[in-house]
Design a protein around this motif. Structure first.
Motif, short mmCIF file in Angstrom:
data_model
loop_
_atom_site.label_atom_id
_atom_site.label_comp_id
_atom_site.label_asym_id
_atom_site.label_seq_id
_atom_site.Cartn_x
_atom_site.Cartn_y
_atom_site.Cartn_z
N MET A 90 0.75 -1.37 -0.12
CA MET A 90 -0.01 -0.11 -0.28
C MET A 90 0.87 0.96 0.09
O MET A 90 1.50 1.52 0.91
N ASN A 91 0.86 1.97 -0.99
CA ASN A 91 1.71 3.23 -1.13
C ASN A 91 0.68 4.44 -0.74
O ASN A 91 -0.38 4.73 -1.45
N LEU A 92 1.04 5.23 0.14
CA LEU A 92 0.41 6.28 0.94
C LEU A 92 1.15 7.48 0.09
O LEU A 92 2.35 7.57 -0.06
N GLU A 93 0.26 8.58 -0.09
CA GLU A 93 0.79 9.70 -0.40
C GLU A 93 1.64 10.46 0.77
O GLU A 93 0.98 10.38 1.74
N THR A 94 2.67 11.26 0.52
CA THR A 94 3.38 11.74 1.51
C THR A 94 3.54 13.13 1.23
O THR A 94 3.73 13.53 0.09
N ARG A 95 3.88 13.93 2.17
CA ARG A 95 4.37 15.54 2.03
C ARG A 95 5.53 15.60 2.62
O ARG A 95 5.85 15.27 3.68
N LEU A 96 6.50 16.31 1.75
CA LEU A 96 7.77 16.50 2.36
C LEU A 96 7.62 17.68 3.49
O LEU A 96 7.11 18.73 3.29
N VAL A 97 8.03 17.54 4.87
CA VAL A 97 8.14 18.20 5.84
C VAL A 97 9.19 18.90 6.08
O VAL A 97 9.40 20.28 6.26
N ALA A 98 10.43 18.21 6.14
CA ALA A 98 11.53 19.05 6.44
C ALA A 98 12.95 18.20 5.77
O ALA A 98 12.63 16.82 5.47
N THR A 99 13.90 18.79 5.63
CA THR A 99 15.20 18.15 5.13
C THR A 99 16.28 18.40 6.34
O THR A 99 16.48 19.49 7.01
N ILE A 100 16.96 17.39 6.77
CA ILE A 100 17.89 17.49 7.64
C ILE A 100 19.40 17.26 7.05
O ILE A 100 19.52 16.33 6.28
N ASP A 101 20.23 18.25 7.38
CA ASP A 101 21.72 18.12 6.90
C ASP A 101 22.28 17.17 7.93
O ASP A 101 22.44 17.44 9.21
N HIS A 108 9.34 12.92 5.64
CA HIS A 108 7.90 13.16 5.09
C HIS A 108 6.93 12.87 6.14
O HIS A 108 7.11 11.80 6.92
N ILE A 109 5.87 13.31 5.76
CA ILE A 109 4.48 12.71 6.61
C ILE A 109 3.68 11.98 5.45
O ILE A 109 3.31 12.30 4.82
N LYS A 110 3.00 10.62 6.09
CA LYS A 110 2.14 10.04 5.55
C LYS A 110 0.95 10.65 5.69
O LYS A 110 0.33 10.97 6.66
N LEU A 111 0.29 10.84 4.54
CA LEU A 111 -0.93 11.68 4.59
C LEU A 111 -2.09 10.44 4.59
O LEU A 111 -2.87 9.98 3.55
N ASP A 112 -2.17 10.01 5.58
CA ASP A 112 -2.88 8.85 6.21
C ASP A 112 -4.22 9.13 6.82
O ASP A 112 -4.05 9.61 8.14
N SER A 113 -5.12 8.77 6.28
CA SER A 113 -6.60 9.33 7.27
C SER A 113 -6.71 8.19 8.45
O SER A 113 -7.41 8.57 9.13
#
Length: 174
Positions: A1-12, A125-130
């Motif tokens: 199951m592939n859920l849509e994700t949203r990029l929240v942050a990048t860490i160096d 990323h955060i999973k846009l999971d209902s």
């Protein structure tokens, strides 16, 4: 199951600088337990060892019939579910709390966030999971650099150490 994700942050991973890309709030809703009932959780060898140190035998919590792969690379086995309610074996059916919370598998600690290493950077990323009522919860805490480093510092530090060792080793060769 592939859920849509949203990029929240990048860490160096060299400097531990965090860049926030999108606004999101998160609150783990107490006694929810939906992720403990609905998700299939992969176990890393480190997860199994940590849980065994608590006195459990692997056969009590590892589902050797559930296999997790990324492409053709074997990642690990699954966490067992109870047959009577299909919940994680560590979810207390009365309190809806995890019996091994401080020692839970990495996938449990990260959910609903996903960490993807790309070179010297770690994308969060955060999973846009209902399924998860804590995503953008009205009482949720804004996901900031401080939030990420506080909640996931142990995971980030592990990758930071690996990255700085790798770059140090490369620098020494030059």
């Amino acid at each position: 199951m592939n859920l849509e994700t949203r990029l929240v942050a990048t860490i160096d991973l060299k400097t531990l600088d965090v860049t926030i890309h999108s606004r999101v709030k998160f609150k783990c809703v107490e006694n929810c337990g939906k992720c403990c009932r609905e998700l299939e959780i992969p176990l890393r060898d480190e997860d199994i060892e940590r849980i065994e140190e608590l006195g459990y035998n692997a056969w009590e919590f590892v589902d050797y019939e559930k296999l997790f792969y990324r492409g053709d690379k074997f990642l690990g086995y699954g966490l067992k579910k109870r047959p009577f309610d299909d919940s994680c074996v560590f979810l207390d059916p009365e309190t809806k709390r995890c019996r091994i919370y401080k020692h839970r598998p990495l996938a449990c600690r990260l959910y609903p966030f996903v960490f993807i290493k790309k070179g010297d950077k770690m994308e969060v990323h955060i999973k846009l999971d209902s399924l998860c009522p804590g995503i953008d919860h009205p009482e949720g805490e804004p996901v900031t650099a401080e939030f990420i480093l506080r909640e996931y510092g142990e995971v980030i530090e592990e990758y930071h150490t690996k990255t700085t060792k790798e770059s140090g080793t490369l620098a020494e060769r030059k």
